[in-house]
Design a protein around this motif. Structure first.
Motif, PDB file in Angstrom:
ATOM      1  N   GLU A   1       1.728 -26.796   2.802  1.00  0.00           N
ATOM      2  CA  GLU A   1       2.203 -26.801   4.234  1.00  0.00           C
ATOM      3  C   GLU A   1       1.031 -26.092   5.216  1.00  0.00           C
ATOM      4  O   GLU A   1       1.110 -26.223   6.227  1.00  0.00           O
ATOM      5  CB  GLU A   1       3.260 -25.889   4.227  1.00  0.00           C
ATOM      6  CG  GLU A   1       3.309 -24.535   3.699  1.00  0.00           C
ATOM      7  CD  GLU A   1       4.075 -24.827   2.412  1.00  0.00           C
ATOM      8  OE1 GLU A   1       4.315 -23.495   2.029  1.00  0.00           O
ATOM      9  OE2 GLU A   1       3.926 -25.819   1.721  1.00  0.00           O
ATOM     10  N   ARG A   2       0.048 -25.300   4.531  1.00  0.00           N
ATOM     11  CA  ARG A   2      -0.991 -24.826   5.408  1.00  0.00           C
ATOM     12  C   ARG A   2      -2.486 -25.460   5.332  1.00  0.00           C
ATOM     13  O   ARG A   2      -3.392 -25.377   5.848  1.00  0.00           O
ATOM     14  CB  ARG A   2      -1.365 -23.320   4.802  1.00  0.00           C
ATOM     15  CG  ARG A   2      -0.422 -22.449   5.153  1.00  0.00           C
ATOM     16  CD  ARG A   2      -0.960 -20.934   4.974  1.00  0.00           C
ATOM     17  NE  ARG A   2      -1.215 -20.727   3.623  1.00  0.00           N
ATOM     18  CZ  ARG A   2      -2.309 -19.871   3.322  1.00  0.00           C
ATOM     19  NH1 ARG A   2      -2.911 -19.135   4.316  1.00  0.00           N
ATOM     20  NH2 ARG A   2      -2.498 -19.526   1.866  1.00  0.00           N
ATOM     21  N   ARG A   3      -2.463 -26.630   4.583  1.00  0.00           N
ATOM     22  CA  ARG A   3      -3.326 -27.788   4.415  1.00  0.00           C
ATOM     23  C   ARG A   3      -3.392 -28.452   5.620  1.00  0.00           C
ATOM     24  O   ARG A   3      -2.936 -29.730   5.736  1.00  0.00           O
ATOM     25  CB  ARG A   3      -3.572 -28.731   3.230  1.00  0.00           C
ATOM     26  CG  ARG A   3      -3.417 -27.503   1.855  1.00  0.00           C
ATOM     27  CD  ARG A   3      -3.316 -28.274   0.558  1.00  0.00           C
ATOM     28  NE  ARG A   3      -3.093 -27.401  -0.448  1.00  0.00           N
ATOM     29  CZ  ARG A   3      -2.633 -27.823  -1.628  1.00  0.00           C
ATOM     30  NH1 ARG A   3      -2.636 -29.394  -1.724  1.00  0.00           N
ATOM     31  NH2 ARG A   3      -2.376 -27.130  -2.676  1.00  0.00           N
ATOM     32  N   GLN A   4      -3.873 -28.140   6.958  1.00  0.00           N
ATOM     33  CA  GLN A   4      -3.752 -29.046   8.033  1.00  0.00           C
ATOM     34  C   GLN A   4      -5.154 -29.321   8.562  1.00  0.00           C
ATOM     35  O   GLN A   4      -5.130 -29.865   9.633  1.00  0.00           O
ATOM     36  CB  GLN A   4      -3.024 -27.993   9.074  1.00  0.00           C
ATOM     37  CG  GLN A   4      -1.576 -27.600   8.571  1.00  0.00           C
ATOM     38  CD  GLN A   4      -0.921 -26.710   9.592  1.00  0.00           C
ATOM     39  OE1 GLN A   4      -1.533 -26.517  10.844  1.00  0.00           O
ATOM     40  NE2 GLN A   4       0.217 -26.039   9.398  1.00  0.00           N
ATOM     41  N   TRP A   5      -6.189 -29.257   7.931  1.00  0.00           N
ATOM     42  CA  TRP A   5      -7.395 -29.604   8.491  1.00  0.00           C
ATOM     43  C   TRP A   5      -7.630 -31.125   8.033  1.00  0.00           C
ATOM     44  O   TRP A   5      -8.096 -31.284   6.897  1.00  0.00           O
ATOM     45  CB  TRP A   5      -8.462 -28.928   8.200  1.00  0.00           C
ATOM     46  CG  TRP A   5      -8.675 -27.530   8.916  1.00  0.00           C
ATOM     47  CD1 TRP A   5      -7.526 -26.631   9.108  1.00  0.00           C
ATOM     48  CD2 TRP A   5      -9.742 -26.935   9.302  1.00  0.00           C
ATOM     49  NE1 TRP A   5      -8.150 -25.443   9.478  1.00  0.00           N
ATOM     50  CE2 TRP A   5      -9.473 -25.441   9.942  1.00  0.00           C
ATOM     51  CE3 TRP A   5     -11.071 -27.072   9.245  1.00  0.00           C
ATOM     52  CZ2 TRP A   5     -10.066 -24.607  10.567  1.00  0.00           C
ATOM     53  CZ3 TRP A   5     -11.856 -26.253  10.188  1.00  0.00           C
ATOM     54  CH2 TRP A   5     -11.493 -25.047  10.720  1.00  0.00           C
TER      55      TRP A   5
ATOM     56  N   ASN B   1     -10.829 -32.482  12.487  1.00  0.00           N
ATOM     57  CA  ASN B   1     -10.694 -31.182  12.587  1.00  0.00           C
ATOM     58  C   ASN B   1     -12.143 -30.455  12.241  1.00  0.00           C
ATOM     59  O   ASN B   1     -12.644 -29.582  13.062  1.00  0.00           O
ATOM     60  CB  ASN B   1      -9.826 -30.448  11.949  1.00  0.00           C
ATOM     61  CG  ASN B   1      -8.185 -30.581  12.624  1.00  0.00           C
ATOM     62  OD1 ASN B   1      -7.327 -31.332  11.950  1.00  0.00           O
ATOM     63  ND2 ASN B   1      -8.045 -30.426  13.882  1.00  0.00           N
TER      64      ASN B   1
ATOM     65  N   HIS C   1      -5.836 -21.510   9.642  1.00  0.00           N
ATOM     66  CA  HIS C   1      -5.410 -23.070   9.596  1.00  0.00           C
ATOM     67  C   HIS C   1      -5.042 -23.328  10.976  1.00  0.00           C
ATOM     68  O   HIS C   1      -4.733 -24.534  11.631  1.00  0.00           O
ATOM     69  CB  HIS C   1      -4.319 -23.380   8.751  1.00  0.00           C
ATOM     70  CG  HIS C   1      -2.965 -22.810   8.874  1.00  0.00           C
ATOM     71  ND1 HIS C   1      -2.800 -21.277   8.549  1.00  0.00           N
ATOM     72  CD2 HIS C   1      -1.779 -22.869   9.482  1.00  0.00           C
ATOM     73  CE1 HIS C   1      -1.645 -20.597   8.893  1.00  0.00           C
ATOM     74  NE2 HIS C   1      -0.948 -21.801   9.536  1.00  0.00           N
ATOM     75  N   LYS C   2      -4.837 -22.289  12.010  1.00  0.00           N
ATOM     76  CA  LYS C   2      -4.463 -22.494  13.377  1.00  0.00           C
ATOM     77  C   LYS C   2      -5.486 -22.539  14.421  1.00  0.00           C
ATOM     78  O   LYS C   2      -5.474 -23.166  15.587  1.00  0.00           O
ATOM     79  CB  LYS C   2      -3.432 -21.836  13.875  1.00  0.00           C
ATOM     80  CG  LYS C   2      -1.928 -21.995  13.227  1.00  0.00           C
ATOM     81  CD  LYS C   2      -0.777 -21.023  13.687  1.00  0.00           C
ATOM     82  CE  LYS C   2       0.359 -21.556  13.192  1.00  0.00           C
ATOM     83  NZ  LYS C   2       1.633 -20.580  13.558  1.00  0.00           N
TER      84      LYS C   2
ATOM     85  N   ILE D   1      -6.696 -31.319   4.083  1.00  0.00           N
ATOM     86  CA  ILE D   1      -5.364 -32.130   3.717  1.00  0.00           C
ATOM     87  C   ILE D   1      -5.657 -32.736   2.363  1.00  0.00           C
ATOM     88  O   ILE D   1      -4.883 -32.598   1.441  1.00  0.00           O
ATOM     89  CB  ILE D   1      -5.025 -33.110   4.539  1.00  0.00           C
ATOM     90  CG1 ILE D   1      -4.529 -32.322   5.964  1.00  0.00           C
ATOM     91  CG2 ILE D   1      -3.753 -33.853   4.151  1.00  0.00           C
ATOM     92  CD1 ILE D   1      -4.154 -33.146   6.990  1.00  0.00           C
TER      93      ILE D   1
END
Length: 558
Positions: free
Chosen positions: A38-42, A46, A195-196, A271
């Motif tokens: 859930e924290r793998r957002q790049w 990005n 991650h934000k 991701i």
């Protein structure tokens, strides 16, 4: 050594002694554990935005300009930039793949090569460099704030405002207040998790390049075109020109030395592993080449606009624009200075505060997080009075730039360990285990092979390093130091591989085998009866489940 076969969907746990729990609490916290899905957002864009945003900063501008000062023509300088940053991108992708595959940061990755406790020295080195550079970059950002204020109120002048600092301090009251404003306004950006903060780099990647191109057009129009600029020849010939070209390439690589080492701190949020590959491989040389081209042309145009020696600092050139322009010109300076301030903020967050915060969590994981470490980095950057390091009589900036190549020995050991010795195989749960039976514990937690290779990579450059900071040395040492990053990297990587070949280490694979994608559940948890004081303190042991695919992979979890 042989690798165990996992049980399909297995997940086990274990009870630890109080002593083991105390050791494990020194190795992990929420920011050090592997990044959960859930924290793998790049995604790939990005990373593109991140590197475009990072490329637009004052340092990048100045590096290419300094090549012209060294005697290269504009196109030779630009070619150095393309070659240097293309090579840097390859190194970035090599270290970044480790983080993108196993979703662990530099402090944890370095445990596999330097040992569970031996990794603390490379981590401390990187954290100390980040704190120093945070202060230096923030002071440059303060110069941008000074321009913004002066573009509104011309009375904001360092030469007319009463100065409370001594003459030799390297700063004046107006400059220090501007620096403090930038430093204070940067603090909220440190609060957000890694991650934000990708959104900051996205905004920067749109705004800052537009301002840079506007500055380019403005300067070229005032200079009457690019013709006189591009017709300027190189001022050196023969072997001197060749060595100056080599030094230009190496200065571009040296600018990336710290980021090469700690790219896993960002790539672990990818991701998929490929999201951190092609995006970085192409975005880095393109982004930095464009920025350098703008810097070369704009700085060179100052010779035509004002005469005399070129003005290589774009902020000094903007000051001249304020002095000889009206309100419309001051508005243009304000917008460009604001963009440069945003550029410095993004660079400071990416290259310094996040890196220092991540490293500090490894030094004191029970008490520090990335956020707390970032604020400590900012506090040190303010307390160190960075303006003392930027005086013309002080060579400390030379020490800092030269010291960065020592990180090449760390990168050499890390890359050799992962690609040549272990061939992509890591037992992630063991990277959080300080028991003597662990495969990464080695000798009292230190890996002698890694340190021997690391010292070897330093020794080949140490004489030339002394020459770079003013000590007379033989010319041969100078030539070796001219290719400093390659020298340190090749020697340390080669020695580490040779030592491990002669004296094999555990937890290796006989063929290429990355098992990061085999892990579908990666948790850090203690038994609830362990008596831990908080949920974060309970997260100290790693449990994993591996997908069964009929091939060697990770063994059963704890």
């Amino acid at each position: 050594m042989g690798l165990p076969y996992p049980r399909r969907g297995s997940r086990t746990s274990f009870r630890t002694s109080a002593a083991d729990r105390r050791l494990l609490l020194q190795l992990t916290n929420h920011d050090l554990k592997p990044v959960e899905p859930e924290r793998r957002q790049w995604g790939p864009w990005n990373f593109v935005g991140f590197w475009i945003a990072d490329s637009f900063n004052i340092n990048t501008w100045m590096i290419s300009s300094s090549m012209i000062v060294g005697g290269l023509s504009w196109w030779q300088s630009w070619l150095c930039v393309w070659i240097g940053y293309a090579i840097s991108a390859c190194f970035i992708c090599l270290t970044g793949r480790i983080g993108a595959t196993y979703h662990i940061g530099f402090p944890v990755v370095s445990r596999s090569s330097f040992g569970i406790w031996g990794s603390l020295w490379p981590v401390f080195n990187r954290a100390a460099m980040a704190c120093v550079w945070y202060g230096v970059q923030a002071y440059i950002g303060g110069h941008c704030v000074y321009l913004m204020i002066r573009a509104i109120w011309l009375s904001w002048d360092r030469d007319t405002i009463p100065n409370t600092f001594s003459e030799g301090s390297g700063t004046k009251t107006a400059d220090y207040v501007s620096f403090f404003i930038f430093w204070f306004c940067s603090l909220p950006a440190i609060w957000f998790p890694v991650h934000k903060i990708r959104h900051l780099f996205t905004v920067k990647s749109y705004f800052v390049p537009v301002a840079g191109i506007a500055f380019l057009i403005w300067a070229v129009v005032r200079a009457g075109g690019v013709g006189p600029i591009v017709r300027q020849p190189a001022t050196k010939k023969g072997s001197e020109l060749a060595w100056e070209f080599v030094k230009g390439v190496m200065s571009s690589i040296a600018n990336f030395a710290t980021l090469i080492v700690n790219d896993p701190d960002f790539s672990r949020f990818a991701i998929k592993p490929r999201d951190a590959l092609w995006s970085q491989l192409f975005a880095i040389p393109v982004g930095f080449a464009v920025t350098s081209f703008i810097g070369i042309i704009v700085s060179s145009s100052s010779t035509i606009i004002y005469g005399g020696d070129p003005i290589w600092d774009p902020l000094v050139l903007l000051e001249r624009f304020i002095d000889d322009g009206g309100s419309a010109q001051r508005f243009g300076v304000f917008v460009i200075a604001a963009a440069f301030a945003l550029a410095q903020l993004g660079t400071n967050i990416a290259a310094n505060s996040v890196s220092a915060g991540t490293d500090m969590t490894a030094l004191l994981p029970r008490y520090l997080t990335i956020r707390r470490g970032g604020y400590i980095c900012a506090a040190i950057g303010l307390a160190m009075c960075p303006y003392n390091l930027l005086t013309s009589s002080n060579q400390f900036t030379t020490y800092l730039s030269a010291y960065s190549v020592f990180l090449s020995s760390i990168a050499g050991v890390m890359i050799s360990d992962y690609y040549l010795v272990r061939r992509g195989y890591l037992e992630v749960k063991e990277l959080y285990d300080a028991r003597r039976t662990g495969p990464y514990y080695f000798t009292y937690g230190f890996h002698w092979r890694a340190y021997a290779a690391y010292i070897g990579g330093i020794l080949i450059n140490v004489v030339g390093f002394a020459g770079a900071v003013g000590t007379p040395v033989p010319v041969g040492a100078t030539y070796v130091y001219n290719v400093n990053f390659f020298g340190g990297f090749i020697v340390s990587a080669g020695l580490y591989w040779a030592f491990c070949k002669v004296s094999p280490i555990p937890a290796c694979s006989s063929k290429w085998m990355e098992v990061g994608d085999e892990i579908d559940d990666l948790r850090l948890a203690y038994d609830n009866q362990s008596g831990s004081r908080s949920q974060e303190d309970e997260e100290v042991a790693v449990g994993m489940a591996a997908k069964g695919h009929g091939k060697p992979g990770l063994g059963d979890g704890f």
